[in-house]
Design a protein around this motif. Structure first.
Motif, mmCIF file in Angstrom:
data_model
loop_
_atom_site.group_PDB
_atom_site.id
_atom_site.type_symbol
_atom_site.label_atom_id
_atom_site.label_comp_id
_atom_site.label_asym_id
_atom_site.label_seq_id
_atom_site.Cartn_x
_atom_site.Cartn_y
_atom_site.Cartn_z
ATOM 1 N N THR A 1 -3.081 6.893 8.049
ATOM 2 C CA THR A 1 -3.173 5.923 9.140
ATOM 3 C C THR A 1 -3.671 4.580 8.624
ATOM 4 O O THR A 1 -3.167 3.513 9.009
ATOM 5 N N ASP A 2 -4.639 4.620 7.725
ATOM 6 C CA ASP A 2 -5.153 3.386 7.127
ATOM 7 C C ASP A 2 -4.081 2.707 6.268
ATOM 8 O O ASP A 2 -3.927 1.475 6.318
ATOM 9 N N ALA B 1 -6.140 10.533 8.333
ATOM 10 C CA ALA B 1 -6.759 9.222 8.546
ATOM 11 C C ALA B 1 -6.440 8.272 7.397
ATOM 12 O O ALA B 1 -6.275 7.058 7.608
ATOM 13 N N ALA B 2 -6.326 8.808 6.181
ATOM 14 C CA ALA B 2 -5.995 7.966 5.029
ATOM 15 C C ALA B 2 -4.595 7.385 5.173
ATOM 16 O O ALA B 2 -4.360 6.217 4.847
ATOM 17 N N SER C 1 0.799 -1.230 0.000
ATOM 18 C CA SER C 1 0.000 0.000 0.000
ATOM 19 C C SER C 1 0.826 1.272 0.000
ATOM 20 O O SER C 1 0.376 2.314 -0.478
ATOM 21 N N ALA D 1 -1.645 1.004 8.596
ATOM 22 C CA ALA D 1 -2.220 -0.203 9.209
ATOM 23 C C ALA D 1 -2.234 -1.368 8.220
ATOM 24 O O ALA D 1 -1.929 -2.514 8.579
ATOM 25 N N ARG D 2 -2.579 -1.072 6.963
ATOM 26 C CA ARG D 2 -2.613 -2.141 5.964
ATOM 27 C C ARG D 2 -1.224 -2.671 5.662
ATOM 28 O O ARG D 2 -1.039 -3.865 5.414
ATOM 29 N N GLU E 1 -9.358 13.987 7.452
ATOM 30 C CA GLU E 1 -9.577 12.913 6.480
ATOM 31 C C GLU E 1 -8.269 12.472 5.841
ATOM 32 O O GLU E 1 -8.030 11.281 5.648
#
Length: 294
Positions: A265-266, A262-263, A224, A269-270, A259
């Motif tokens: 952060t995602d 947060a993107a 990612s 995490a992935r 936002e």
């Protein structure tokens, strides 16, 4: 206007802009105008503009009054905003060691933020994270990065990074979760001996309770976070007020919106889910170090 450009005797800060964007989001969500908000705190429209753009430090009574006016009733959310406001006030007054040690304004800003952060999540493609680097690894990097007429500055650069590493120790150490691509572990910076020492140092750091290190191996394939390295700095336990830092060759970029952060952060995490566990990462680093020949 550049968001960090001084305005009179004020300048915006990353934390100030992050806090201001939250107040703007709350005001828009409540349907209130700047004029109405100004009346609540007995101020002018101009002050509300400066607050929402991060130009001025914010007083706790003003934040409480505006949160109440905007309908924010959750005491934990209000508390997070107050904590960020406190950190921003301290940040503006701070005369830390980095002020006189550095000449690059963008690096000063990042180190000042790192100094007050609770947590750091970092993704690195090509290099060992700066907070984990050994002095010899730093020197090898600096020789490649510094122009011939600035070679004398190398030890100064090393000293700055070593001072930053103090955040790894102490009563309230920085919590760090690092994900490092395998390529950064195999890149022969400084030669085999320097790299073996660097990898061993990294494994030792990963044993500290405040540090997690994961390796993303080549065999994981497409991932990612191929776009480049980044750091996610957290200033509240929930992570609701995170900011993202990306440092390029000639510029620094801060991602401050809720936002947008947060993107990232995602994404982080992935990438963690496709990386080796901390235990397996340590064993993997050990095997790479053993395979390095003089």
């Amino acid at each position: 206007m550049n968001p960090a450009t001084p305005q009179g005797n004020r300048s915006s800060t990353v934390l100030g802009r992050r806090l201001g964007s939250e107040l703007l989001r709350l005001r828009d969500g409540s349907g209130k105008t700047q004029q109405q908000a100004a009346q609540v705190i007995s101020a002018t429209n101009s002050k509300i503009v400066k607050m929402e753009q991060g130009w001025v430090p914010m007083r706790d009574p003003d934040i409480r009054a505006l949160c109440d006016f905007y309908g924010l009733e959750d005491p934990e959310q209000v508390g997070r905003l107050l904590e960020v406001a406190r950190l921003d006030r301290e940040r503006r007054k701070a005369k830390g060691w980095w002020v006189t040690s550095l000449t690059q304004g963008s690096l000063r800003e990042y180190i000042a933020m790192e100094d007050v952060a609770l947590r750091l999540r970092t993704w690195q493609l090509a290099l060992i994270p700066g907070l984990f680097q050994t002095p010899d690894y730093m020197r090898a990097l600096s020789v490649a990065a510094v122009s011939p007429d600035r070679i004398s500055e190398i030890e100064k650069l090393v000293d700055v990074r070593l001072q930053r590493q103090r955040r790894l120790q102490g009563d309230e150490p920085l919590n760090i979760h690092a994900v490092i691509w395998e390529g950064a572990l195999r890149q022969m910076i400084g030669g085999p001996q320097v790299m073996r020492q660097q990898l061993e140092h990294l494994r030792e750091l990963a044993e500290q309770p405040n540090i997690d290190v994961q390796v993303l191996p080549f065999r994981a394939g497409v991932h990612s976070c191929g776009g480049g390295p980044f750091n996610i700095l957290s200033f509240a336990e929930s992570g609701a007020l995170d900011v993202v830092h990306m440092d390029g060759l000639r510029s620094t970029n801060w991602v401050e919106g809720a936002e947008e952060s947060a993107a990232y952060t995602d994404l982080f995490a992935r990438t963690c889910t496709t990386s080796l566990s901390p235990y397996d990462s340590s064993r993997f680093m050990e095997s790479i170090a053993k395979g390095m020949n003089e």
